[in-house]
Motif scaffolding. Structure first.
Motif, PDB file in Angstrom:
ATOM      1  N   VAL A 124       0.842  -1.204   0.000  1.00 16.06           N
ATOM      2  CA  VAL A 124       0.000   0.000   0.000  1.00 16.06           C
ATOM      3  C   VAL A 124       0.876   1.253   0.000  1.00 16.06           C
ATOM      4  N   ILE A 125       1.885   1.267   0.848  1.00 18.80           N
ATOM      5  CA  ILE A 125       2.780   2.423   0.952  1.00 18.80           C
ATOM      6  C   ILE A 125       3.571   2.608  -0.337  1.00 18.80           C
ATOM      7  N   ARG A 126       4.140   1.531  -0.854  1.00 23.22           N
ATOM      8  CA  ARG A 126       4.955   1.634  -2.071  1.00 23.22           C
ATOM      9  C   ARG A 126       4.129   2.108  -3.256  1.00 23.22           C
ATOM     10  N   ALA A 127       2.856   1.722  -3.312  1.00 23.51           N
ATOM     11  CA  ALA A 127       1.979   2.147  -4.399  1.00 23.51           C
ATOM     12  C   ALA A 127       1.349   3.510  -4.117  1.00 23.51           C
ATOM     13  N   ASP A 128       1.659   4.080  -2.949  1.00 20.76           N
ATOM     14  CA  ASP A 128       1.077   5.356  -2.512  1.00 20.76           C
ATOM     15  C   ASP A 128      -0.452   5.323  -2.605  1.00 20.76           C
ATOM     16  N   GLU A 129      -1.023   4.272  -2.028  1.00 20.07           N
ATOM     17  CA  GLU A 129      -2.468   4.042  -2.082  1.00 20.07           C
ATOM     18  C   GLU A 129      -3.120   4.094  -0.695  1.00 20.07           C
ATOM     19  N   LEU A 130      -2.547   4.842   0.224  1.00 19.70           N
ATOM     20  CA  LEU A 130      -3.136   4.924   1.553  1.00 19.70           C
ATOM     21  C   LEU A 130      -4.541   5.515   1.538  1.00 19.70           C
ATOM     22  N   SER A 131      -4.885   6.249   0.495  1.00 16.98           N
ATOM     23  CA  SER A 131      -6.226   6.826   0.400  1.00 16.98           C
ATOM     24  C   SER A 131      -7.290   5.739   0.251  1.00 16.98           C
ATOM     25  N   ARG A 132      -6.878   4.513   0.005  1.00 21.68           N
ATOM     26  CA  ARG A 132      -7.839   3.406  -0.088  1.00 21.68           C
ATOM     27  C   ARG A 132      -8.310   2.951   1.291  1.00 21.68           C
ATOM     28  N   LEU A 133      -7.694   3.451   2.348  1.00 24.65           N
ATOM     29  CA  LEU A 133      -8.086   3.161   3.725  1.00 24.65           C
ATOM     30  C   LEU A 133      -8.589   4.448   4.359  1.00 24.65           C
ATOM     31  N   SER A 134      -9.768   4.393   4.958  1.00 23.21           N
ATOM     32  CA  SER A 134     -10.337   5.580   5.587  1.00 23.21           C
ATOM     33  C   SER A 134     -11.291   5.167   6.704  1.00 23.21           C
ATOM     34  N   VAL A 135     -11.822   6.165   7.381  1.00 22.21           N
ATOM     35  CA  VAL A 135     -12.817   5.930   8.424  1.00 22.21           C
ATOM     36  C   VAL A 135     -14.191   6.104   7.792  1.00 22.21           C
ATOM     37  N   CYS A 136     -15.145   5.323   8.221  1.00 26.25           N
ATOM     38  CA  CYS A 136     -16.516   5.344   7.709  1.00 26.25           C
ATOM     39  C   CYS A 136     -17.064   6.776   7.678  1.00 26.25           C
ATOM     40  N   ALA A 137     -17.764   7.111   6.608  1.00 27.52           N
ATOM     41  CA  ALA A 137     -18.333   8.457   6.446  1.00 27.52           C
ATOM     42  C   ALA A 137     -19.556   8.689   7.329  1.00 27.52           C
ATOM     43  N   ASP A 138     -20.068   7.656   7.971  1.00 23.02           N
ATOM     44  CA  ASP A 138     -21.157   7.800   8.928  1.00 23.02           C
ATOM     45  C   ASP A 138     -20.554   8.343  10.220  1.00 23.02           C
ATOM     46  N   ASP A 139     -20.927   9.557  10.588  1.00 23.85           N
ATOM     47  CA  ASP A 139     -20.343  10.211  11.764  1.00 23.85           C
ATOM     48  C   ASP A 139     -20.595   9.464  13.066  1.00 23.85           C
ATOM     49  N   THR A 140     -21.568   8.560  13.085  1.00 22.37           N
ATOM     50  CA  THR A 140     -21.854   7.803  14.304  1.00 22.37           C
ATOM     51  C   THR A 140     -21.070   6.496  14.350  1.00 22.37           C
ATOM     52  N   CYS A 141     -20.218   6.264  13.347  1.00 27.27           N
ATOM     53  CA  CYS A 141     -19.476   5.004  13.248  1.00 27.27           C
ATOM     54  C   CYS A 141     -17.984   5.299  13.178  1.00 27.27           C
ATOM     55  N   GLY A 142     -17.192   4.456  13.788  1.00 29.87           N
ATOM     56  CA  GLY A 142     -15.744   4.601  13.721  1.00 29.87           C
ATOM     57  C   GLY A 142     -15.079   3.500  12.920  1.00 29.87           C
ATOM     58  N   GLY A 143     -15.892   2.720  12.186  1.00 36.77           N
ATOM     59  CA  GLY A 143     -15.361   1.605  11.416  1.00 36.77           C
ATOM     60  C   GLY A 143     -14.423   2.060  10.310  1.00 36.77           C
ATOM     61  N   LEU A 144     -13.532   1.158   9.912  1.00 32.92           N
ATOM     62  CA  LEU A 144     -12.612   1.453   8.815  1.00 32.92           C
ATOM     63  C   LEU A 144     -13.195   0.965   7.505  1.00 32.92           C
ATOM     64  N   VAL A 145     -12.803   1.651   6.437  1.00 26.63           N
ATOM     65  CA  VAL A 145     -13.243   1.316   5.089  1.00 26.63           C
ATOM     66  C   VAL A 145     -12.013   0.969   4.270  1.00 26.63           C
ATOM     67  N   LEU A 146     -12.063  -0.153   3.573  1.00 25.94           N
ATOM     68  CA  LEU A 146     -11.050  -0.514   2.596  1.00 25.94           C
ATOM     69  C   LEU A 146     -11.715  -0.390   1.243  1.00 25.94           C
ATOM     70  N   ASP A 147     -11.316   0.606   0.473  1.00 23.72           N
ATOM     71  CA  ASP A 147     -11.935   0.873  -0.824  1.00 23.72           C
ATOM     72  C   ASP A 147     -11.080   0.267  -1.929  1.00 23.72           C
ATOM     73  N   LEU A 148     -11.530  -0.845  -2.456  1.00 17.59           N
ATOM     74  CA  LEU A 148     -10.834  -1.504  -3.552  1.00 17.59           C
ATOM     75  C   LEU A 148     -11.537  -1.258  -4.888  1.00 17.59           C
TER      76      LEU A 148
END
Length: 176
Positions: free
Chosen positions: A125-149
Motif C-alpha cells: 500500500v505504501i509503495r503504491a502510494d495508495e493509503l487513500s484506499r483506507l479511511s474511516v466510515c463516512a457515517d459520523d456515528t461510526c468509527g469503522g474502517l473502510v477498505l476501498d478496492l
C-alpha cells in the motif's frame, strides 16, 4: 486488481479485525476468533484459547493506528513490526493459491502472524502510494474502517448498514 491476492486478503482481514471492536464487539470468544481464522484463510498455529483471543483483540488498536496513519508514520510502524518479529519474507504456495508472501513461521502465534501479514500488506500500500484506499466510515456515528478496492474509489461506508442508515436519514430529511 489493485493489489495482489495476499495483500488484499491481509487488508480485508485487518479491517475486519479492527472493525470487530466497534459496538457491538464481535470478537468476544474463541469461537468467534475461530470463525475469523477460517473466514480469512489463515493457516498455521491456532490454539483456540482465551490467551490467543486476548492477543488478537489487543492488536485492534495498533492495527487501526497503522491503517489510518499518514505515509511516514505508517512506514515507521511497518518497519517496527517487521523488525520486532524478525520477519523473513518467503514465497509459499498453499490451499490453491499460487505463490505469495508469508513472513513468519507457521508455528508463530496467530496474533504475530496477523500483525506481520498486515505490515507486509501495508508495504505494498505504501509503495503504491495508495493509503487513500483506507479511511474511516463516512457515517459520523461510526468509527469503522473502510477498505476501498473499487476502481473509482467511491466506497465511503464500512458496511451496507451504515450506508443504508445515512440514505434513510437523508430520505426522511427530504420528505420531512
Amino acid at each position: 486488481m489493485v493489489f495482489t491476492h495476499d495483500t488484499t486478503a491481509s487488508l480485508i482481514a485487518a479491517v475486519a479485525l479492527v472493525n470487530s471492536a466497534e459496538e457491538p464487539d464481535t470478537m468476544t470468544d474463541p469461537d468467534r476468533l475461530d470463525a475469523f481464522f477460517a473466514e480469512h484463510g489463515y493457516t498455521g498455529s491456532h490454539t483456540r484459547d482465551e490467551a490467543e483471543l486476548a492477543a488478537v483483540r489487543a492488536l485492534r488498536a495498533p492495527l487501526r493506528r497503522l491503517l489510518t496513519s499518514d505515509r511516514d508514520t505508517a512506514v515507521a510502524l511497518v518497519n517496527d513490526v517487521l523488525a520486532r518479529h524478525r520477519a523473513v519474507p518467503q514465497l509459499v504456495r498453499h490451499d490453491g493459491f499460487d505463490y505469495h508472501l508469508h513472513a513468519t513461521d507457521p508455528a508463530a502465534p496467530l496474533a504475530d502472524r496477523i500483525e506481520v501479514e498486515t505490515a507486509m500488506a501495508m508495504v505494498d500500500v505504501i509503495r503504491a502510494d495508495e493509503l487513500s484506499r483506507l479511511s474511516v466510515c463516512a457515517d459520523d456515528t461510526c468509527g469503522g474502517l473502510v477498505l476501498d478496492l473499487s476502481r473509482n474509489r467511491s466506497r465511503r461506508y464500512c458496511s451496507t448498514a451504515c450506508g443504508n442508515r445515512i440514505a434513510v436519514a437523508a430520505y426522511r430529511a427530504r420528505k420531512g
